[in-house]
Design a protein around this motif. Structure first.
Motif, PDB file in Angstrom:
ATOM      1  N   GLY A 188       0.797  -1.222   0.000  1.00 29.05           N
ATOM      2  CA  GLY A 188       0.000   0.000   0.000  1.00 29.05           C
ATOM      3  C   GLY A 188       0.829   1.271   0.000  1.00 29.05           C
ATOM      4  N   GLY A 189       2.149   1.156   0.111  1.00 29.98           N
ATOM      5  CA  GLY A 189       3.009   2.340   0.129  1.00 29.98           C
ATOM      6  C   GLY A 189       3.420   2.755  -1.266  1.00 29.98           C
ATOM      7  N   LYS A 190       3.756   4.011  -1.380  1.00 25.00           N
ATOM      8  CA  LYS A 190       4.274   4.553  -2.634  1.00 25.00           C
ATOM      9  C   LYS A 190       5.682   5.052  -2.373  1.00 25.00           C
ATOM     10  CE  LYS A 190      -0.169   6.531  -4.029  1.00 25.00           C
ATOM     11  NZ  LYS A 190      -0.817   7.795  -4.388  1.00 25.00           N
ATOM     12  N   CYS A 191       6.327   5.452  -3.426  1.00 28.90           N
ATOM     13  CA  CYS A 191       7.658   6.041  -3.281  1.00 28.90           C
ATOM     14  C   CYS A 191       7.469   7.554  -3.210  1.00 28.90           C
ATOM     15  CB  CYS A 191       8.538   5.624  -4.460  1.00 28.90           C
ATOM     16  SG  CYS A 191      10.282   5.933  -4.164  1.00 28.90           S
ATOM     17  N   ASP A 192       7.026   8.023  -2.033  1.00 20.31           N
ATOM     18  CA  ASP A 192       6.766   9.440  -1.840  1.00 20.31           C
ATOM     19  C   ASP A 192       7.108   9.858  -0.409  1.00 20.31           C
ATOM     20  OD1 ASP A 192       4.712   8.268  -0.417  1.00 20.31           O
ATOM     21  OD2 ASP A 192       3.097   9.277  -1.477  1.00 20.31           O
ATOM     22  N   ALA A 203      16.255  11.510 -10.402  1.00 20.20           N
ATOM     23  CA  ALA A 203      17.408  10.978 -11.142  1.00 20.20           C
ATOM     24  C   ALA A 203      17.142   9.534 -11.572  1.00 20.20           C
ATOM     25  CB  ALA A 203      18.668  11.063 -10.292  1.00 20.20           C
ATOM     26  N   LEU A 204      16.547   8.744 -10.675  1.00 17.05           N
ATOM     27  CA  LEU A 204      16.216   7.363 -11.036  1.00 17.05           C
ATOM     28  C   LEU A 204      15.175   7.331 -12.158  1.00 17.05           C
ATOM     29  CD1 LEU A 204      15.994   5.588  -7.554  1.00 17.05           C
ATOM     30  CD2 LEU A 204      17.623   5.122  -9.371  1.00 17.05           C
ATOM     31  N   GLN A 205      14.172   8.174 -12.038  1.00 14.79           N
ATOM     32  CA  GLN A 205      13.127   8.206 -13.059  1.00 14.79           C
ATOM     33  C   GLN A 205      13.681   8.668 -14.397  1.00 14.79           C
ATOM     34  OE1 GLN A 205      10.327  10.712 -11.013  1.00 14.79           O
ATOM     35  NE2 GLN A 205       9.207   8.971 -10.162  1.00 14.79           N
ATOM     36  N   ASP A 206      14.569   9.657 -14.376  1.00 13.74           N
ATOM     37  CA  ASP A 206      15.190  10.128 -15.623  1.00 13.74           C
ATOM     38  C   ASP A 206      16.035   9.041 -16.272  1.00 13.74           C
ATOM     39  OD1 ASP A 206      13.954  12.558 -15.282  1.00 13.74           O
ATOM     40  OD2 ASP A 206      15.754  13.593 -14.538  1.00 13.74           O
ATOM     41  N   ALA A 207      16.621   8.175 -15.432  1.00 12.30           N
ATOM     42  CA  ALA A 207      17.436   7.072 -15.946  1.00 12.30           C
ATOM     43  C   ALA A 207      16.569   5.904 -16.416  1.00 12.30           C
ATOM     44  CB  ALA A 207      18.417   6.604 -14.870  1.00 12.30           C
ATOM     45  N   GLY A 208      15.249   6.010 -16.209  1.00 14.78           N
ATOM     46  CA  GLY A 208      14.351   4.950 -16.656  1.00 14.78           C
ATOM     47  C   GLY A 208      14.064   3.909 -15.597  1.00 14.78           C
ATOM     48  N   PRO A 231       6.471   0.230  -7.978  1.00 12.25           N
ATOM     49  CA  PRO A 231       5.868  -0.666  -8.968  1.00 12.25           C
ATOM     50  C   PRO A 231       4.563  -0.117  -9.554  1.00 12.25           C
ATOM     51  CG  PRO A 231       6.207  -1.812  -6.866  1.00 12.25           C
ATOM     52  CD  PRO A 231       6.623  -0.396  -6.680  1.00 12.25           C
ATOM     53  N   ARG A 232       3.792   0.589  -8.742  1.00 13.06           N
ATOM     54  CA  ARG A 232       2.550   1.152  -9.277  1.00 13.06           C
ATOM     55  C   ARG A 232       2.847   2.239 -10.294  1.00 13.06           C
ATOM     56  NH1 ARG A 232      -1.149   2.457  -4.256  1.00 13.06           N
ATOM     57  NH2 ARG A 232       0.873   2.937  -3.363  1.00 13.06           N
ATOM     58  N   ALA A 233       3.821   3.073 -10.002  1.00 11.84           N
ATOM     59  CA  ALA A 233       4.186   4.127 -10.959  1.00 11.84           C
ATOM     60  C   ALA A 233       4.725   3.499 -12.246  1.00 11.84           C
ATOM     61  CB  ALA A 233       5.209   5.071 -10.344  1.00 11.84           C
ATOM     62  N   ALA A 234       5.521   2.435 -12.096  1.00  9.10           N
ATOM     63  CA  ALA A 234       6.040   1.741 -13.283  1.00  9.10           C
ATOM     64  C   ALA A 234       4.895   1.139 -14.080  1.00  9.10           C
ATOM     65  CB  ALA A 234       7.027   0.653 -12.862  1.00  9.10           C
ATOM     66  N   GLN A 235       3.917   0.562 -13.390  1.00 11.05           N
ATOM     67  CA  GLN A 235       2.766  -0.010 -14.078  1.00 11.05           C
ATOM     68  C   GLN A 235       1.972   1.085 -14.789  1.00 11.05           C
ATOM     69  OE1 GLN A 235      -0.227  -1.795 -11.573  1.00 11.05           O
ATOM     70  NE2 GLN A 235      -1.011  -3.031 -13.240  1.00 11.05           N
ATOM     71  N   ILE A 236       1.813   2.215 -14.139  1.00  7.44           N
ATOM     72  CA  ILE A 236       1.104   3.336 -14.766  1.00  7.44           C
ATOM     73  C   ILE A 236       1.827   3.768 -16.030  1.00  7.44           C
ATOM     74  CG2 ILE A 236       0.537   5.785 -14.482  1.00  7.44           C
ATOM     75  CD1 ILE A 236      -0.125   5.096 -11.519  1.00  7.44           C
TER      76      ILE A 236
END
Length: 165
Positions: free
Chosen positions: A31-35, A78-83, A88-93
């Motif tokens: 239930g947690g997000k990376c926020d 930086a992680l998101q910019d690197a792909g 996991p939910r954000a990746a699925q989105i």
């Protein structure tokens, strides 16, 4: 709430950094997000400690752990910019957005092909109708002027739909 001791602050910072590393590795609780909300919960600190505060004179001062929140968001970006998306939910989105865009493109392409084929069908039907009218006209000319169908006639008789000549 009173001020916290330097030992408590150092302990909280260590637990925030440990939680930050876990979240950025993708080790999220159910239930947690990376926020920041999850970061605060994982570290056991209040979320408000990550945001600027108002001083009594109305000016803003930084929150006690605002620098860690900024570091967390910087590392996450930086992680998101690197792909690499640790959530996991954000990746699925993101995957679903990509798949949706691809499907929308395919639907548009298919709609375009269907429109082209419909136009081609209409043109073909129009040409067939015109050819049918021309055949009927030629048959009518032949019926009105039998001399055209003489022994070496200019116009050859075509079979009618019923097989008569």
């Amino acid at each position: 709430m009173g001020r916290i001791s330097e030992e408590t602050r150092a302990s909280n910072e260590a637990s925030i950094r440990a939680a930050m590393d876990r979240l950025l590795r993708g080790d999220l609780s159910p239930g947690g997000k990376c926020d920041l909300k999850t970061l605060a919960a994982e570290a056991g600190v209040t979320r408000t400690a990550f945001y600027p505060k108002k001083a009594r004179d109305g000016s803003e001062r930084s929150g006690p752990y605002q620098h860690l929140a900024e570091e967390f968001e910087r590392r996450l970006k930086a992680l998101q910019d690197a792909g690499d998306i640790p959530d996991p939910r954000a990746a699925q989105i993101e995957r679903l957005k990509t798949a949706n865009a691809e499907l929308e493109k395919r639907v548009k392409d298919r709609d375009r092909v269907i429109a082209e084929l419909t136009a081609f069908k209409q043109l073909a039907l129009s040409r067939i109708a015109a050819q049918h009218l021309e055949i009927d006209r030629l048959r009518g000319d032949l019926a009105r002027r039998p001399e055209l169908a003489g022994p070496v006639g200019v116009v050859a008789s075509l079979l009618t739909p019923r097989g008569k000549t």
